[in-house]
Design a protein around this motif. Structure first.
Motif, PDB file in Angstrom:
ATOM      1  N   GLU A   8       0.819  -1.211   0.000  1.00 58.50           N
ATOM      2  CA  GLU A   8       0.000   0.000   0.000  1.00 58.50           C
ATOM      3  C   GLU A   8       0.852   1.259   0.000  1.00 58.50           C
ATOM      4  OE1 GLU A   8      -3.510   0.122  -0.046  1.00 58.50           O
ATOM      5  OE2 GLU A   8      -3.217  -1.988  -0.579  1.00 58.50           O
ATOM      6  N   SER A   9       1.917   1.260   0.796  1.00 60.58           N
ATOM      7  CA  SER A   9       2.794   2.428   0.880  1.00 60.58           C
ATOM      8  C   SER A   9       4.191   1.983   1.263  1.00 60.58           C
ATOM      9  CB  SER A   9       2.268   3.423   1.924  1.00 60.58           C
ATOM     10  OG  SER A   9       2.398   2.867   3.229  1.00 60.58           O
ATOM     11  N   LEU A  10       5.182   2.805   0.943  1.00 61.33           N
ATOM     12  CA  LEU A  10       6.551   2.543   1.371  1.00 61.33           C
ATOM     13  C   LEU A  10       7.303   3.859   1.443  1.00 61.33           C
ATOM     14  CD1 LEU A  10       8.808   1.653  -1.474  1.00 61.33           C
ATOM     15  CD2 LEU A  10       6.441   1.046  -1.808  1.00 61.33           C
ATOM     16  N   SER A  11       8.320   3.879   2.290  1.00 67.99           N
ATOM     17  CA  SER A  11       9.101   5.099   2.497  1.00 67.99           C
ATOM     18  C   SER A  11      10.057   5.336   1.331  1.00 67.99           C
ATOM     19  CB  SER A  11       9.874   5.010   3.814  1.00 67.99           C
ATOM     20  OG  SER A  11      10.784   3.930   3.770  1.00 67.99           O
ATOM     21  N   GLN A  12      10.450   6.596   1.152  1.00 67.93           N
ATOM     22  CA  GLN A  12      11.383   6.961   0.081  1.00 67.93           C
ATOM     23  C   GLN A  12      12.752   6.327   0.281  1.00 67.93           C
ATOM     24  OE1 GLN A  12      11.285  11.247   0.214  1.00 67.93           O
ATOM     25  NE2 GLN A  12       9.772  11.327  -1.446  1.00 67.93           N
ATOM     26  N   GLN A  13      13.096   6.001   1.514  1.00 70.45           N
ATOM     27  CA  GLN A  13      14.410   5.424   1.803  1.00 70.45           C
ATOM     28  C   GLN A  13      14.620   4.086   1.101  1.00 70.45           C
ATOM     29  OE1 GLN A  13      12.472   6.940   3.952  1.00 70.45           O
ATOM     30  NE2 GLN A  13      13.710   8.557   4.861  1.00 70.45           N
ATOM     31  N   CYS A  14      13.558   3.386   0.758  1.00 71.65           N
ATOM     32  CA  CYS A  14      13.702   2.108   0.050  1.00 71.65           C
ATOM     33  C   CYS A  14      14.358   2.333  -1.316  1.00 71.65           C
ATOM     34  CB  CYS A  14      12.346   1.441  -0.130  1.00 71.65           C
ATOM     35  SG  CYS A  14      11.476   1.059   1.406  1.00 71.65           S
ATOM     36  N   ALA A  15      13.916   3.367  -2.023  1.00 77.63           N
ATOM     37  CA  ALA A  15      14.436   3.646  -3.363  1.00 77.63           C
ATOM     38  C   ALA A  15      15.867   4.178  -3.320  1.00 77.63           C
ATOM     39  CB  ALA A  15      13.538   4.657  -4.067  1.00 77.63           C
ATOM     40  N   LEU A  16      16.307   4.685  -2.185  1.00 80.44           N
ATOM     41  CA  LEU A  16      17.649   5.269  -2.067  1.00 80.44           C
ATOM     42  C   LEU A  16      18.707   4.249  -1.678  1.00 80.44           C
ATOM     43  CD1 LEU A  16      16.642   8.535  -0.160  1.00 80.44           C
ATOM     44  CD2 LEU A  16      17.005   8.233  -2.628  1.00 80.44           C
ATOM     45  N   THR A  33       1.971  -6.810  -5.802  1.00 74.16           N
ATOM     46  CA  THR A  33       1.742  -7.966  -4.944  1.00 74.16           C
ATOM     47  C   THR A  33       3.086  -8.596  -4.639  1.00 74.16           C
ATOM     48  OG1 THR A  33      -0.437  -8.368  -5.887  1.00 74.16           O
ATOM     49  CG2 THR A  33       0.632 -10.228  -4.782  1.00 74.16           C
ATOM     50  N   VAL A  34       3.322  -8.876  -3.355  1.00 71.68           N
ATOM     51  CA  VAL A  34       4.545  -9.560  -2.941  1.00 71.68           C
ATOM     52  C   VAL A  34       4.159 -10.856  -2.253  1.00 71.68           C
ATOM     53  CG1 VAL A  34       5.912  -7.447  -2.738  1.00 71.68           C
ATOM     54  CG2 VAL A  34       4.688  -8.304  -0.748  1.00 71.68           C
ATOM     55  N   LYS A  61      -7.701  -4.428   6.440  1.00 72.68           N
ATOM     56  CA  LYS A  61      -6.805  -4.135   7.560  1.00 72.68           C
ATOM     57  C   LYS A  61      -5.400  -3.842   7.036  1.00 72.68           C
ATOM     58  CE  LYS A  61      -5.252  -5.551  12.061  1.00 72.68           C
ATOM     59  NZ  LYS A  61      -5.403  -6.436  13.181  1.00 72.68           N
ATOM     60  N   ILE A  62      -4.852  -2.711   7.445  1.00 71.01           N
ATOM     61  CA  ILE A  62      -3.518  -2.304   7.009  1.00 71.01           C
ATOM     62  C   ILE A  62      -2.494  -2.810   8.014  1.00 71.01           C
ATOM     63  CG2 ILE A  62      -2.010  -0.331   6.611  1.00 71.01           C
ATOM     64  CD1 ILE A  62      -4.290   1.063   5.299  1.00 71.01           C
ATOM     65  N   LEU A  63      -1.487  -3.514   7.508  1.00 71.11           N
ATOM     66  CA  LEU A  63      -0.419  -4.081   8.329  1.00 71.11           C
ATOM     67  C   LEU A  63       0.888  -3.369   8.005  1.00 71.11           C
ATOM     68  CD1 LEU A  63      -1.412  -7.752   7.561  1.00 71.11           C
ATOM     69  CD2 LEU A  63      -1.929  -6.509   9.661  1.00 71.11           C
ATOM     70  N   HIS A  64       1.757  -3.250   8.990  1.00 74.46           N
ATOM     71  CA  HIS A  64       3.031  -2.558   8.813  1.00 74.46           C
ATOM     72  C   HIS A  64       4.169  -3.555   8.620  1.00 74.46           C
ATOM     73  CE1 HIS A  64       1.469   1.434   9.869  1.00 74.46           C
ATOM     74  NE2 HIS A  64       0.621   0.738  10.597  1.00 74.46           N
ATOM     75  N   TRP A  65       5.161  -3.186   7.809  1.00 69.51           N
ATOM     76  CA  TRP A  65       6.354  -4.006   7.593  1.00 69.51           C
ATOM     77  C   TRP A  65       7.589  -3.105   7.653  1.00 69.51           C
ATOM     78  CZ3 TRP A  65       9.342  -2.392   3.593  1.00 69.51           C
ATOM     79  CH2 TRP A  65       8.728  -1.650   2.583  1.00 69.51           C
ATOM     80  N   GLU A  66       8.732  -3.745   7.903  1.00 73.39           N
ATOM     81  CA  GLU A  66      10.018  -3.052   7.933  1.00 73.39           C
ATOM     82  C   GLU A  66      11.072  -3.974   7.335  1.00 73.39           C
ATOM     83  OE1 GLU A  66      13.038  -2.139  11.483  1.00 73.39           O
ATOM     84  OE2 GLU A  66      11.178  -0.977  11.616  1.00 73.39           O
ATOM     85  N   ALA A  67      11.923  -3.433   6.476  1.00 75.64           N
ATOM     86  CA  ALA A  67      12.960  -4.229   5.825  1.00 75.64           C
ATOM     87  C   ALA A  67      14.123  -4.481   6.780  1.00 75.64           C
ATOM     88  CB  ALA A  67      13.473  -3.514   4.573  1.00 75.64           C
ATOM     89  N   TRP A  77       1.051  -2.804   4.047  1.00 71.90           N
ATOM     90  CA  TRP A  77       0.500  -3.705   3.036  1.00 71.90           C
ATOM     91  C   TRP A  77      -0.782  -4.311   3.560  1.00 71.90           C
ATOM     92  CZ3 TRP A  77       5.265  -7.482   2.774  1.00 71.90           C
ATOM     93  CH2 TRP A  77       5.439  -8.136   3.989  1.00 71.90           C
ATOM     94  N   LYS A  78      -1.557  -4.893   2.653  1.00 70.62           N
ATOM     95  CA  LYS A  78      -2.794  -5.584   3.012  1.00 70.62           C
ATOM     96  C   LYS A  78      -2.666  -7.031   2.576  1.00 70.62           C
ATOM     97  CE  LYS A  78      -5.859  -1.610   2.588  1.00 70.62           C
ATOM     98  NZ  LYS A  78      -7.004  -1.028   1.848  1.00 70.62           N
ATOM     99  N   LYS A  79      -3.137  -7.915   3.453  1.00 68.69           N
ATOM    100  CA  LYS A  79      -3.091  -9.350   3.149  1.00 68.69           C
ATOM    101  C   LYS A  79      -4.096  -9.679   2.058  1.00 68.69           C
ATOM    102  CE  LYS A  79      -3.807 -13.848   5.322  1.00 68.69           C
ATOM    103  NZ  LYS A  79      -4.176 -14.504   6.587  1.00 68.69           N
ATOM    104  N   ILE A  80      -3.630 -10.437   1.068  1.00 66.26           N
ATOM    105  CA  ILE A  80      -4.522 -10.914   0.009  1.00 66.26           C
ATOM    106  C   ILE A  80      -4.989 -12.325   0.344  1.00 66.26           C
ATOM    107  CG2 ILE A  80      -4.701 -11.542  -2.434  1.00 66.26           C
ATOM    108  CD1 ILE A  80      -2.577  -9.365  -2.972  1.00 66.26           C
ATOM    109  N   ARG A  81      -4.014 -13.218   0.576  1.00 69.22           N
ATOM    110  CA  ARG A  81      -4.372 -14.606   0.898  1.00 69.22           C
ATOM    111  C   ARG A  81      -3.151 -15.350   1.411  1.00 69.22           C
ATOM    112  NH1 ARG A  81      -4.388 -18.008  -4.719  1.00 69.22           N
ATOM    113  NH2 ARG A  81      -2.676 -16.887  -5.697  1.00 69.22           N
ATOM    114  N   GLN A  82      -3.418 -16.463   2.078  1.00 69.48           N
ATOM    115  CA  GLN A  82      -2.357 -17.372   2.539  1.00 69.48           C
ATOM    116  C   GLN A  82      -2.351 -18.589   1.638  1.00 69.48           C
ATOM    117  OE1 GLN A  82      -2.024 -18.244   6.765  1.00 69.48           O
ATOM    118  NE2 GLN A  82      -1.550 -20.363   6.289  1.00 69.48           N
TER     119      GLN A  82
END
Length: 97
Positions: A8-16, A33-34, A61-67, A77-82
């Motif tokens: 859904e969203s990601l920080s600019q630092q990923c691209a840098l 989709t990941v 439901k919006i879930l947070h992730w960190e690399a 991101w949002k869960k699509i399926r397991q």
């Protein structure tokens, strides 16, 4: 098992990110989709689940992730399926840690 999420969203630092082992972060995009694999040692032996897999998340439901390796590269991101049987493509595939 694997879980598919829509970014859904990601920080600019990923691209840098330019470090050789972390360049994969440059390819993350909103709306893509990941596929994330849950396997030991990230999998809890008690629950047989990975923390943050969105087990009880449904719908919008919006879930947070960190690399790992760059805490500034993070997003939602949002869960699509397991998927019980993983068939993650080589690109846009990740592992819970």
């Amino acid at each position: 098992y694997c879980v598919e999420f829509r970014t859904e969203s990601l920080s600019q630092q990923c691209a840098l990110e330019t470090r050789p082992y972390a360049r994969w972060m440059q390819y993350l995009r909103e709306g893509h989709t990941v596929c994330v694999t849950c396997q030991p040692p990230a999998m809890s032996t008690a629950t047989q689940r990975c923390s943050g897999d969105g087990h009880n998340a449904h719908g919008d439901k919006i879930l947070h992730w960190e690399a790992i390796g760059n805490s500034q590269c993070q997003g939602t991101w949002k869960k699509i399926r397991q998927l019980e049987h993983c068939s993650c493509p080589l690109v846009h595939s990740f592992i819970f840690t």
